[in-house]
Design a protein around this motif. Structure first.
Motif, mmCIF file in Angstrom:
data_model
loop_
_atom_site.group_PDB
_atom_site.id
_atom_site.type_symbol
_atom_site.label_atom_id
_atom_site.label_comp_id
_atom_site.label_asym_id
_atom_site.label_seq_id
_atom_site.Cartn_x
_atom_site.Cartn_y
_atom_site.Cartn_z
ATOM 1 N N GLU A 32 -20.471 -31.891 26.260
ATOM 2 C CA GLU A 32 -19.407 -31.447 26.976
ATOM 3 C C GLU A 32 -19.208 -30.730 28.360
ATOM 4 O OE1 GLU A 32 -15.519 -28.697 25.624
ATOM 5 O OE2 GLU A 32 -17.294 -28.643 24.384
ATOM 6 N N CYS A 33 -18.508 -31.055 29.332
ATOM 7 C CA CYS A 33 -18.462 -30.989 30.638
ATOM 8 C C CYS A 33 -18.551 -29.494 30.760
ATOM 9 C CB CYS A 33 -17.494 -31.754 31.459
ATOM 10 S SG CYS A 33 -17.312 -31.326 33.278
ATOM 11 N N ILE A 34 -17.872 -28.802 30.205
ATOM 12 C CA ILE A 34 -17.795 -27.445 30.331
ATOM 13 C C ILE A 34 -19.180 -26.536 30.205
ATOM 14 C CG2 ILE A 34 -16.937 -26.848 28.306
ATOM 15 C CD1 ILE A 34 -15.885 -24.926 31.385
ATOM 16 N N LYS A 35 -20.116 -27.236 29.237
ATOM 17 C CA LYS A 35 -21.161 -26.762 28.688
ATOM 18 C C LYS A 35 -22.184 -27.202 29.785
ATOM 19 C CE LYS A 35 -19.886 -24.541 25.129
ATOM 20 N NZ LYS A 35 -20.188 -23.046 24.970
ATOM 21 N N GLY A 48 -17.273 -16.706 37.842
ATOM 22 C CA GLY A 48 -16.465 -17.073 39.151
ATOM 23 C C GLY A 48 -15.872 -18.471 38.961
ATOM 24 N N TYR A 49 -16.361 -19.404 38.205
ATOM 25 C CA TYR A 49 -15.874 -20.680 37.937
ATOM 26 C C TYR A 49 -14.743 -20.578 37.176
ATOM 27 C CZ TYR A 49 -15.676 -25.099 35.820
ATOM 28 O OH TYR A 49 -15.010 -26.281 35.347
ATOM 29 N N LEU A 50 -14.708 -19.705 35.971
ATOM 30 C CA LEU A 50 -13.790 -19.786 35.103
ATOM 31 C C LEU A 50 -12.579 -18.947 35.667
ATOM 32 C CD1 LEU A 50 -15.853 -18.468 31.854
ATOM 33 C CD2 LEU A 50 -14.820 -20.612 32.086
ATOM 34 N N LYS A 51 -12.996 -17.993 36.525
ATOM 35 C CA LYS A 51 -11.908 -17.159 37.275
ATOM 36 C C LYS A 51 -11.099 -18.262 38.277
ATOM 37 C CE LYS A 51 -10.948 -13.395 40.375
ATOM 38 N NZ LYS A 51 -11.564 -12.406 41.272
ATOM 39 N N GLY A 52 -11.790 -18.961 38.848
ATOM 40 C CA GLY A 52 -11.252 -19.716 39.804
ATOM 41 C C GLY A 52 -10.307 -20.938 38.963
ATOM 42 N N ASN A 53 -10.767 -21.315 37.971
ATOM 43 C CA ASN A 53 -9.952 -22.652 37.310
ATOM 44 C C ASN A 53 -8.640 -21.600 36.603
ATOM 45 O OD1 ASN A 53 -10.672 -25.150 37.419
ATOM 46 N ND2 ASN A 53 -12.906 -24.489 36.684
ATOM 47 N N LEU A 55 -7.131 -19.279 37.902
ATOM 48 C CA LEU A 55 -6.227 -18.984 39.227
ATOM 49 C C LEU A 55 -5.525 -20.501 39.644
ATOM 50 C CD1 LEU A 55 -8.057 -16.666 41.070
ATOM 51 C CD2 LEU A 55 -6.300 -16.190 39.915
ATOM 52 N N LYS A 56 -6.400 -21.595 39.482
ATOM 53 C CA LYS A 56 -6.062 -22.846 39.858
ATOM 54 C C LYS A 56 -4.802 -23.480 39.138
ATOM 55 C CE LYS A 56 -8.249 -26.486 38.452
ATOM 56 N NZ LYS A 56 -9.212 -27.513 38.139
ATOM 57 N N TYR A 57 -4.942 -23.208 37.782
ATOM 58 C CA TYR A 57 -3.903 -23.605 36.788
ATOM 59 C C TYR A 57 -2.494 -22.782 37.080
ATOM 60 C CZ TYR A 57 -6.864 -27.332 34.769
ATOM 61 O OH TYR A 57 -7.119 -28.530 34.732
ATOM 62 N N LEU A 58 -2.794 -21.453 37.247
ATOM 63 C CA LEU A 58 -1.760 -20.525 37.328
ATOM 64 C C LEU A 58 -1.034 -20.802 38.732
ATOM 65 C CD1 LEU A 58 -2.883 -16.984 36.290
ATOM 66 C CD2 LEU A 58 -1.318 -18.684 35.111
ATOM 67 N N TRP A 59 -1.462 -21.291 39.784
ATOM 68 C CA TRP A 59 -1.077 -21.566 40.923
ATOM 69 C C TRP A 59 -0.086 -22.785 41.039
ATOM 70 C CZ3 TRP A 59 -1.767 -19.135 45.692
ATOM 71 C CH2 TRP A 59 -1.308 -19.654 46.682
ATOM 72 N N ARG A 60 -0.398 -23.724 40.186
ATOM 73 C CA ARG A 60 0.024 -25.122 40.374
ATOM 74 C C ARG A 60 0.916 -25.534 39.082
ATOM 75 N NH1 ARG A 60 -4.947 -29.240 39.990
ATOM 76 N NH2 ARG A 60 -5.228 -29.129 37.317
ATOM 77 N N ALA A 74 -4.627 -22.558 32.020
ATOM 78 C CA ALA A 74 -5.148 -21.177 32.334
ATOM 79 C C ALA A 74 -5.398 -20.177 31.347
ATOM 80 C CB ALA A 74 -3.810 -20.799 33.241
ATOM 81 N N GLN A 75 -4.777 -20.287 30.283
ATOM 82 C CA GLN A 75 -5.034 -19.206 29.278
ATOM 83 C C GLN A 75 -6.477 -19.805 28.485
ATOM 84 O OE1 GLN A 75 -2.780 -16.685 28.006
ATOM 85 N NE2 GLN A 75 -5.139 -16.005 27.161
ATOM 86 N N TRP A 76 -6.834 -20.830 28.352
ATOM 87 C CA TRP A 76 -7.895 -21.162 28.039
ATOM 88 C C TRP A 76 -9.238 -20.654 28.624
ATOM 89 C CZ3 TRP A 76 -12.264 -23.708 29.156
ATOM 90 C CH2 TRP A 76 -13.214 -23.970 28.115
ATOM 91 N N TYR A 77 -8.939 -21.124 30.056
ATOM 92 C CA TYR A 77 -9.960 -20.454 31.050
ATOM 93 C C TYR A 77 -10.164 -18.856 31.070
ATOM 94 C CZ TYR A 77 -11.277 -24.929 32.946
ATOM 95 O OH TYR A 77 -11.701 -26.357 33.108
#
Length: 90
Positions: A32-35, A48-53, A55-60, A74-77
């Motif tokens: 799995e890519c996330i792993k 930091g990666y999880l935080k960024g993602n 924010l990305k999903y909330l932003w768009r 966003a909730q998953w991240y």
């Protein structure tokens, strides 16, 4: 089997796919890519990666045509970030 039958089978398989929690397109050869991303980073970098993602999903979420799915991502991240931070708290 006809090409149309194959396309219908693929469409049914995709419709049952969980695009938020376990999208098939993020798995390759049982990895799995996330792993793989997590394994390539320190705990702090991964957070930091999880935080960024998150924010990305909330932003768009309101711009891609499927706001519920993006908010669920966003909730998953965010949930994953909470879990990793929680594990690090002593």
């Amino acid at each position: 089997m006809k090409l149309q039958d194959i396309k219908e089978f693929e469409a049914k398989a995709k419709s049952k796919e969980d695009l938020v929690n376990n999208p098939v397109h993020y798995n390759k050869h049982g990895v799995e890519c996330i792993k793989a991303i997590q394994a390539s980073m320190t705990d702090k970098e991964y957070q930091g990666y999880l935080k960024g993602n998150t924010l990305k999903y909330l932003w768009r979420y309101n711009y891609k045509g499927n706001p519920i799915q993006d908010l669920e991502k966003a909730q998953w991240y965010l949930n994953t970030l909470l879990t990793t931070v929680n594990k690090g708290v002593k």
